[in-house]
Design a protein around this motif. Sequence first.
Motif, PDB file in Angstrom:
ATOM      1  N   THR A  28     -23.353 -15.206  -7.187  1.00 63.02           N
ATOM      2  CA  THR A  28     -22.258 -15.264  -6.207  1.00 63.02           C
ATOM      3  C   THR A  28     -22.780 -14.940  -4.816  1.00 63.02           C
ATOM      4  OG1 THR A  28     -20.649 -14.622  -7.894  1.00 63.02           O
ATOM      5  CG2 THR A  28     -19.997 -14.341  -5.591  1.00 63.02           C
ATOM      6  N   HIS A  29     -23.558 -13.868  -4.736  1.00 63.81           N
ATOM      7  CA  HIS A  29     -24.142 -13.502  -3.444  1.00 63.81           C
ATOM      8  C   HIS A  29     -25.007 -14.628  -2.889  1.00 63.81           C
ATOM      9  CE1 HIS A  29     -26.715 -11.670  -0.444  1.00 63.81           C
ATOM     10  NE2 HIS A  29     -27.758 -11.992  -1.188  1.00 63.81           N
ATOM     11  N   CYS A  30     -25.858 -15.209  -3.754  1.00 63.78           N
ATOM     12  CA  CYS A  30     -26.783 -16.243  -3.298  1.00 63.78           C
ATOM     13  C   CYS A  30     -26.049 -17.480  -2.791  1.00 63.78           C
ATOM     14  CB  CYS A  30     -27.726 -16.633  -4.438  1.00 63.78           C
ATOM     15  SG  CYS A  30     -28.975 -15.399  -4.819  1.00 63.78           S
ATOM     16  N   ILE A  31     -24.989 -17.877  -3.493  1.00 65.30           N
ATOM     17  CA  ILE A  31     -24.244 -19.061  -3.076  1.00 65.30           C
ATOM     18  C   ILE A  31     -23.612 -18.845  -1.704  1.00 65.30           C
ATOM     19  CG2 ILE A  31     -22.238 -20.497  -3.581  1.00 65.30           C
ATOM     20  CD1 ILE A  31     -24.634 -21.125  -5.311  1.00 65.30           C
ATOM     21  N   ILE A  32     -23.002 -17.680  -1.509  1.00 62.59           N
ATOM     22  CA  ILE A  32     -22.348 -17.398  -0.220  1.00 62.59           C
ATOM     23  C   ILE A  32     -23.393 -17.257   0.882  1.00 62.59           C
ATOM     24  CG2 ILE A  32     -20.793 -15.867   1.017  1.00 62.59           C
ATOM     25  CD1 ILE A  32     -19.623 -17.521  -1.390  1.00 62.59           C
ATOM     26  N   ALA A  33     -24.476 -16.528   0.579  1.00 66.82           N
ATOM     27  CA  ALA A  33     -25.534 -16.370   1.572  1.00 66.82           C
ATOM     28  C   ALA A  33     -26.203 -17.705   1.875  1.00 66.82           C
ATOM     29  CB  ALA A  33     -26.566 -15.359   1.068  1.00 66.82           C
ATOM     30  N   TYR A  34     -26.346 -18.530   0.844  1.00 68.17           N
ATOM     31  CA  TYR A  34     -26.917 -19.875   1.001  1.00 68.17           C
ATOM     32  C   TYR A  34     -26.056 -20.693   1.962  1.00 68.17           C
ATOM     33  CZ  TYR A  34     -29.691 -23.832  -0.896  1.00 68.17           C
ATOM     34  OH  TYR A  34     -30.562 -24.886  -1.070  1.00 68.17           O
ATOM     35  N   GLN A  35     -24.739 -20.604   1.806  1.00 64.81           N
ATOM     36  CA  GLN A  35     -23.838 -21.334   2.705  1.00 64.81           C
ATOM     37  C   GLN A  35     -24.038 -20.891   4.150  1.00 64.81           C
ATOM     38  OE1 GLN A  35     -19.774 -20.187   2.601  1.00 64.81           O
ATOM     39  NE2 GLN A  35     -19.011 -22.101   3.482  1.00 64.81           N
ATOM     40  N   ILE A  36     -24.116 -19.583   4.364  1.00 67.12           N
ATOM     41  CA  ILE A  36     -24.300 -19.059   5.719  1.00 67.12           C
ATOM     42  C   ILE A  36     -25.647 -19.513   6.289  1.00 67.12           C
ATOM     43  CG2 ILE A  36     -24.580 -16.957   7.084  1.00 67.12           C
ATOM     44  CD1 ILE A  36     -22.629 -15.605   5.145  1.00 67.12           C
ATOM     45  N   ASP A  37     -26.697 -19.385   5.481  1.00 61.49           N
ATOM     46  CA  ASP A  37     -28.028 -19.760   5.956  1.00 61.49           C
ATOM     47  C   ASP A  37     -28.144 -21.260   6.220  1.00 61.49           C
ATOM     48  OD1 ASP A  37     -28.997 -17.174   5.941  1.00 61.49           O
ATOM     49  OD2 ASP A  37     -29.609 -17.269   3.852  1.00 61.49           O
ATOM     50  N   LEU A  38     -27.484 -22.064   5.395  1.00 61.73           N
ATOM     51  CA  LEU A  38     -27.489 -23.509   5.644  1.00 61.73           C
ATOM     52  C   LEU A  38     -26.741 -23.855   6.928  1.00 61.73           C
ATOM     53  CD1 LEU A  38     -26.936 -25.161   2.148  1.00 61.73           C
ATOM     54  CD2 LEU A  38     -28.857 -25.556   3.706  1.00 61.73           C
ATOM     55  N   ASN A  39     -25.667 -23.130   7.191  1.00 55.83           N
ATOM     56  CA  ASN A  39     -24.927 -23.333   8.427  1.00 55.83           C
ATOM     57  C   ASN A  39     -25.829 -23.050   9.626  1.00 55.83           C
ATOM     58  OD1 ASN A  39     -23.151 -22.164  10.732  1.00 55.83           O
ATOM     59  ND2 ASN A  39     -21.713 -23.342   9.496  1.00 55.83           N
TER      60      ASN A  39
END
Length: 465
Positions: free
Chosen positions: A319-330
């Motif tokens: 869960t953390h990785c998916i949300i952090a991944y979204q932020i980092d991709l942004n």
Amino acid sequence: MAPQSEQEAAEPLLQESGSSGLLPPSDGAGASHDLDTADSDPEIGESPKAPSEGGATWVATAAVMLAEMFGLGTLSIPSAFARLGWIAGLAVTAGNAAGMVFAGLLFSRLQQMVPRAKTFADYGTAAYGRRGRRAVYACVYSAILFTPAIMQLVAVSSLQQILSGRISSVVAGAIIAVAMIPLSQVQQLGESAWLSYSGTIGMLVGVGVVFAKLLALPERHHMVPVVTSNARASLVAVLDITFAYGGQVNWVRYMGGMRRKADFSKTTTLGSVFMTIIFIGIGLYGYHILGTDFDFAQPVSAIFEPDAWVAIMNLGILTHCIIAYQIDLNVWTDMILNLFFKDFRSHEARVTSGGRRTWAIVSVVGILFSAVIAQVVPYFSLIVAIIAALGDVTSGWLFPALFVLKISHRSADDSDPTVGGGRVKPLPKWQAVLCYLVVPLAAILSVAGLTSSIATLVSTLMGRS
């Protein structure tokens, strides 16, 4: 007004970037691009504005800061202690803890010197002009380039463990990549801010289960120091611990939202104490239980045999990785658009059909790039070390010390019209001495660490082939 340069147009990125990607966003990366222009150099030595009645307290700011900084770096601490031994591991952790406290003092001083600064790059501009700004961009952008790959790598590992290894890393990577495509189309992260807090809770759950699982393992080793002749492995371990303390590039925004900005050093001290207690606990006990008998290249969460608790742990980390991944991709997409697509730098241009299409293409390229890196270089510790050498050492130690020394030297010269009449208090001697010590040490650590990490990565890849 002079034309806006590519580096300056990309400034909002630096507000959202960070080692762990857990920053709960307020405006969202790419939400606005009018923070600065080529002609808006921050003024030095102005009187700071009065405290904001609606601002956050230093304790509340510490909570937000920890939500961003306390992330995947925690999972690399046991392997760092295993490579360094408990004596050197404790010393490096203590050094990073003290460094975070000292960095808090330097950032507080920089805020007094450059009260109009909105991003970390503004400090570089105030100290060294365009050269300082570009130096910040070069280091931070390089770290941003590889940060989503960390999230992809750990997400793949967590998904495989949740499914008890029934799918390959290639299939798991494809699933994660496909899932990220719709999430990456959210341009303004403020629209999904609540997800950031879900990611933080997920990480806390994951780390809690890691502690519990370590406590449940039978004792197999004693607290003996490790003797290693491999200097490169030791440097990688040092940088892994530094990565866990990373995220200083966002501190300027934290100070901007505080009720009393002079209290920011209290915020960093509290954050340092909290993280150090966790890191020493998981590092010492992990080394005590595991010794050196596990894969250093993987996060500690990957060593446990599948069961219900491990599934919960990996679900929280995923869960953390998916949300952090979204932020980092942004952040990744925003960076590429600002650097190479001048017609789509503004938010207004990005909400058009052409802008959304361009955003979609660039974000998908970012996902593919991250997926390939995670598949070809599946070494968590080494990628973390490279990011730390490029971004965390420079933004946490090297640049703040350099900028404080430069601006303090200029503030002593009343003839400099940009200083503001010398209204900045003189730099205490002990802080100046520490700055002069930190600058060469941080520069050496950054260069040597980056060289060692890349050399270890190349030799590992060649050995694997």
